[in-house]
Scaffold this motif. Sequence first.
Motif, short mmCIF file in Angstrom:
data_model
loop_
_atom_site.label_atom_id
_atom_site.label_comp_id
_atom_site.label_asym_id
_atom_site.label_seq_id
_atom_site.Cartn_x
_atom_site.Cartn_y
_atom_site.Cartn_z
N ARG A 30 66.18 82.42 -27.88
CA ARG A 30 65.99 82.17 -29.30
C ARG A 30 66.46 80.74 -29.56
O ARG A 30 67.56 80.37 -29.17
CB ARG A 30 66.79 83.19 -30.12
N GLN A 31 65.64 79.95 -30.20
CA GLN A 31 65.93 78.53 -30.38
C GLN A 31 65.99 78.20 -31.86
O GLN A 31 65.12 78.60 -32.64
CB GLN A 31 64.83 77.70 -29.70
N TYR A 32 67.07 77.48 -32.24
CA TYR A 32 67.29 77.08 -33.63
C TYR A 32 67.75 75.63 -33.68
O TYR A 32 68.38 75.15 -32.73
CB TYR A 32 68.39 77.95 -34.28
N THR A 46 70.30 86.22 -24.26
CA THR A 46 70.99 87.43 -23.83
C THR A 46 70.75 87.58 -22.34
O THR A 46 69.63 87.43 -21.86
CB THR A 46 70.44 88.65 -24.58
N ALA A 47 71.82 87.86 -21.59
CA ALA A 47 71.71 87.92 -20.13
C ALA A 47 72.55 89.06 -19.58
O ALA A 47 73.44 89.57 -20.24
CB ALA A 47 72.17 86.58 -19.53
N GLU A 48 72.21 89.42 -18.37
CA GLU A 48 73.04 90.37 -17.62
C GLU A 48 72.96 89.97 -16.15
O GLU A 48 72.02 89.29 -15.73
CB GLU A 48 72.61 91.82 -17.85
N HIS A 49 73.94 90.40 -15.41
CA HIS A 49 73.95 90.08 -13.98
C HIS A 49 72.76 90.75 -13.32
O HIS A 49 72.33 91.82 -13.73
CB HIS A 49 75.25 90.56 -13.34
N ARG A 50 72.24 90.09 -12.32
CA ARG A 50 71.09 90.65 -11.60
C ARG A 50 71.48 91.96 -10.94
O ARG A 50 72.62 92.16 -10.55
CB ARG A 50 70.60 89.67 -10.55
N ALA A 51 70.50 92.82 -10.81
CA ALA A 51 70.74 94.14 -10.23
C ALA A 51 71.30 94.06 -8.82
O ALA A 51 72.06 94.91 -8.41
CB ALA A 51 69.45 94.96 -10.25
N ASP A 52 70.93 93.01 -8.07
CA ASP A 52 71.43 92.93 -6.70
C ASP A 52 72.92 92.60 -6.63
O ASP A 52 73.56 92.85 -5.63
CB ASP A 52 70.62 91.95 -5.86
N SER A 53 73.50 92.07 -7.71
CA SER A 53 74.94 91.81 -7.71
C SER A 53 75.71 93.00 -8.27
O SER A 53 76.87 93.17 -7.97
CB SER A 53 75.25 90.53 -8.49
#
Length: 155
Positions: A30-32, A46-53
């Motif tokens: 989202r850019q403002y 919004t982020a989350e750790h990759r499934a492999d980690s």
Amino acid sequence: MFEIRIICNPADADHITEKLAQTFTTGAARQYPNRRNTERTRLYITAEHRADSEPWPTPEEAYALAPSIISEIGWTAGAVADKPFGEDIGREFWLRKAALLDHIALADEHEGIRSDAAELATEAARRLVNADAAAVTRDPRHYVRQQYAHWAKNH
């Protein structure tokens, strides 16, 4: 799940978003405009750790401490019956309902039963993902298993 805020030059926004997507599983950026410096832009990702980690728990791991399907049906029915219509029922209800439907769908799949249980489980999982504002880009039923396993260990 976490949110990253970046203040940068607008020309760098796409490059930064691409690099973050290589490291994390990310939602849409989202850019403002920046409030103080109009030559800069704010990015929220919004982020989350990759499934492999952080691997998703298997269904067996997620539901190791779960009560029986019949018991969970009773709990969810009782939780709804105890609340006045229109009152917020709470996260625990949506988590346990989504886990119950996932558990039923898994049992049907294991037995080779054709039903709409998997579709209902996915829809309930999406409802939990949306309620948690989680950035889940893969199967939301995996998210339910992760959250249920965490809840069961700490409940």
